[in-house]
Design a protein around this motif. Structure first.
Motif, PDB file in Angstrom:
ATOM      1  N   LEU A  24      -0.810   8.706  18.147  1.00 60.02           N
ATOM      2  CA  LEU A  24      -1.156   8.994  16.748  1.00 60.02           C
ATOM      3  C   LEU A  24      -0.106   8.442  15.794  1.00 60.02           C
ATOM      4  CD1 LEU A  24      -2.569  12.622  16.889  1.00 60.02           C
ATOM      5  CD2 LEU A  24      -3.775  10.599  16.099  1.00 60.02           C
ATOM      6  N   ILE A  25       1.166   8.653  16.119  1.00 56.82           N
ATOM      7  CA  ILE A  25       2.243   8.141  15.271  1.00 56.82           C
ATOM      8  C   ILE A  25       2.180   6.617  15.215  1.00 56.82           C
ATOM      9  CG2 ILE A  25       4.768   7.874  15.136  1.00 56.82           C
ATOM     10  CD1 ILE A  25       4.896  10.785  16.277  1.00 56.82           C
ATOM     11  N   PHE A  26       1.923   5.993  16.376  1.00 53.59           N
ATOM     12  CA  PHE A  26       1.838   4.540  16.456  1.00 53.59           C
ATOM     13  C   PHE A  26       0.703   4.005  15.598  1.00 53.59           C
ATOM     14  CE2 PHE A  26       0.665   0.601  18.807  1.00 53.59           C
ATOM     15  CZ  PHE A  26       1.867  -0.062  18.632  1.00 53.59           C
ATOM     16  N   THR A  27      -0.472   4.634  15.671  1.00 46.01           N
ATOM     17  CA  THR A  27      -1.623   4.165  14.880  1.00 46.01           C
ATOM     18  C   THR A  27      -1.383   4.362  13.390  1.00 46.01           C
ATOM     19  OG1 THR A  27      -2.700   6.287  15.280  1.00 46.01           O
ATOM     20  CG2 THR A  27      -3.376   4.455  16.666  1.00 46.01           C
ATOM     21  N   VAL A  28      -0.770   5.462  13.012  1.00 45.23           N
ATOM     22  CA  VAL A  28      -0.463   5.701  11.590  1.00 45.23           C
ATOM     23  C   VAL A  28       0.525   4.653  11.092  1.00 45.23           C
ATOM     24  CG1 VAL A  28       0.707   7.305  10.024  1.00 45.23           C
ATOM     25  CG2 VAL A  28      -1.047   8.148  11.574  1.00 45.23           C
ATOM     26  N   GLU A  29       1.499   4.323  11.938  1.00 40.81           N
ATOM     27  CA  GLU A  29       2.487   3.304  11.568  1.00 40.81           C
ATOM     28  C   GLU A  29       1.810   1.954  11.344  1.00 40.81           C
ATOM     29  OE1 GLU A  29       6.379   2.283  10.687  1.00 40.81           O
ATOM     30  OE2 GLU A  29       5.773   4.240  11.437  1.00 40.81           O
ATOM     31  N   ILE A  30       0.916   1.569  12.238  1.00 40.81           N
ATOM     32  CA  ILE A  30       0.188   0.305  12.107  1.00 40.81           C
ATOM     33  C   ILE A  30      -0.689   0.321  10.856  1.00 40.81           C
ATOM     34  CG2 ILE A  30      -1.676  -1.072  13.132  1.00 40.81           C
ATOM     35  CD1 ILE A  30      -0.432  -0.445  15.863  1.00 40.81           C
ATOM     36  N   LEU A  31      -1.352   1.450  10.611  1.00 38.99           N
ATOM     37  CA  LEU A  31      -2.218   1.583   9.438  1.00 38.99           C
ATOM     38  C   LEU A  31      -1.420   1.377   8.157  1.00 38.99           C
ATOM     39  CD1 LEU A  31      -5.120   2.502   8.468  1.00 38.99           C
ATOM     40  CD2 LEU A  31      -4.102   4.750   8.212  1.00 38.99           C
ATOM     41  N   PHE A  32      -0.236   2.035   8.072  1.00 34.42           N
ATOM     42  CA  PHE A  32       0.568   1.898   6.864  1.00 34.42           C
ATOM     43  C   PHE A  32       1.131   0.491   6.719  1.00 34.42           C
ATOM     44  CE2 PHE A  32       0.748   6.612   6.677  1.00 34.42           C
ATOM     45  CZ  PHE A  32       0.319   6.724   5.366  1.00 34.42           C
ATOM     46  N   GLN A  33       1.471  -0.167   7.831  1.00 35.02           N
ATOM     47  CA  GLN A  33       1.935  -1.554   7.747  1.00 35.02           C
ATOM     48  C   GLN A  33       0.822  -2.452   7.216  1.00 35.02           C
ATOM     49  OE1 GLN A  33       3.494  -2.842  11.478  1.00 35.02           O
ATOM     50  NE2 GLN A  33       5.427  -1.752  11.233  1.00 35.02           N
ATOM     51  N   GLY A  34      -0.407  -2.214   7.705  1.00 38.79           N
ATOM     52  CA  GLY A  34      -1.547  -2.999   7.227  1.00 38.79           C
ATOM     53  C   GLY A  34      -1.803  -2.775   5.753  1.00 38.79           C
ATOM     54  N   LEU A  35      -1.739  -1.522   5.312  1.00 36.96           N
ATOM     55  CA  LEU A  35      -1.934  -1.210   3.896  1.00 36.96           C
ATOM     56  C   LEU A  35      -0.855  -1.856   3.041  1.00 36.96           C
ATOM     57  CD1 LEU A  35      -2.969   2.552   4.015  1.00 36.96           C
ATOM     58  CD2 LEU A  35      -4.400   0.642   3.325  1.00 36.96           C
ATOM     59  N   GLU A  36       0.363  -1.860   3.548  1.00 40.63           N
ATOM     60  CA  GLU A  36       1.472  -2.464   2.811  1.00 40.63           C
ATOM     61  C   GLU A  36       1.261  -3.968   2.648  1.00 40.63           C
ATOM     62  OE1 GLU A  36       6.345  -2.761   3.147  1.00 40.63           O
ATOM     63  OE2 GLU A  36       5.240  -1.476   4.519  1.00 40.63           O
ATOM     64  N   LYS A  37       0.780  -4.623   3.704  1.00 39.95           N
ATOM     65  CA  LYS A  37       0.517  -6.074   3.625  1.00 39.95           C
ATOM     66  C   LYS A  37      -0.614  -6.359   2.637  1.00 39.95           C
ATOM     67  CE  LYS A  37       2.208  -7.547   8.096  1.00 39.95           C
ATOM     68  NZ  LYS A  37       1.894  -8.051   9.435  1.00 39.95           N
ATOM     69  N   ILE A  38      -1.672  -5.558   2.676  1.00 39.78           N
ATOM     70  CA  ILE A  38      -2.791  -5.736   1.742  1.00 39.78           C
ATOM     71  C   ILE A  38      -2.292  -5.539   0.312  1.00 39.78           C
ATOM     72  CG2 ILE A  38      -4.979  -4.730   0.977  1.00 39.78           C
ATOM     73  CD1 ILE A  38      -5.504  -4.089   3.989  1.00 39.78           C
ATOM     74  N   TYR A  39      -1.462  -4.531   0.111  1.00 39.25           N
ATOM     75  CA  TYR A  39      -0.934  -4.216  -1.222  1.00 39.25           C
ATOM     76  C   TYR A  39      -0.076  -5.355  -1.747  1.00 39.25           C
ATOM     77  CZ  TYR A  39       0.798  -1.211  -4.964  1.00 39.25           C
ATOM     78  OH  TYR A  39       1.099  -0.679  -6.189  1.00 39.25           O
ATOM     79  N   THR A  40       0.761  -5.958  -0.877  1.00 38.50           N
ATOM     80  CA  THR A  40       1.606  -7.069  -1.316  1.00 38.50           C
ATOM     81  C   THR A  40       0.756  -8.296  -1.648  1.00 38.50           C
ATOM     82  OG1 THR A  40       2.017  -7.628   0.993  1.00 38.50           O
ATOM     83  CG2 THR A  40       3.712  -6.362  -0.126  1.00 38.50           C
ATOM     84  N   TYR A  41      -0.356  -8.496  -0.908  1.00 38.51           N
ATOM     85  CA  TYR A  41      -1.242  -9.630  -1.219  1.00 38.51           C
ATOM     86  C   TYR A  41      -1.941  -9.428  -2.565  1.00 38.51           C
ATOM     87  CZ  TYR A  41      -0.835 -11.881   3.356  1.00 38.51           C
ATOM     88  OH  TYR A  41      -0.364 -12.537   4.454  1.00 38.51           O
ATOM     89  N   LEU A  42      -2.261  -8.178  -2.902  1.00 38.15           N
ATOM     90  CA  LEU A  42      -2.938  -7.903  -4.162  1.00 38.15           C
ATOM     91  C   LEU A  42      -2.016  -8.112  -5.346  1.00 38.15           C
ATOM     92  CD1 LEU A  42      -5.018  -4.743  -3.238  1.00 38.15           C
ATOM     93  CD2 LEU A  42      -5.893  -7.025  -3.674  1.00 38.15           C
ATOM     94  N   ILE A  43      -0.722  -7.867  -5.174  1.00 39.22           N
ATOM     95  CA  ILE A  43       0.253  -8.004  -6.267  1.00 39.22           C
ATOM     96  C   ILE A  43       0.928  -9.334  -6.197  1.00 39.22           C
ATOM     97  CG2 ILE A  43       2.432  -7.177  -7.204  1.00 39.22           C
ATOM     98  CD1 ILE A  43       1.628  -4.399  -6.247  1.00 39.22           C
TER      99      ILE A  43
END
Length: 52
Positions: free
Chosen positions: A33-52
């Motif tokens: 669970l911790i691993f999947t949450v970590e991957i999810l947040f990394q993915g969200l962070e990459k998407i967020y940086t692409y948007l900005i």
């Protein structure tokens, strides 16, 4: 007398094994669970940086 002691040791070992397996499974589930949450947040962070 010795036969009862052997049976008691055998039952305790089985219970200890079951308890260890349950504890290990819970530990693995929380790790996954911790691993999947970590991957999810990394993915969200990459998407967020692409948007900005």
């Amino acid at each position: 007398m010795k036969k009862k002691l052997w049976i008691k040791k055998f039952v305790l070992n089985i219970l200890l094994g079951i308890g260890g397996a349950v504890f290990g499974a819970l530990f693995m589930i929380t790790g996954i669970l911790i691993f999947t949450v970590e991957i999810l947040f990394q993915g969200l962070e990459k998407i967020y940086t692409y948007l900005i």
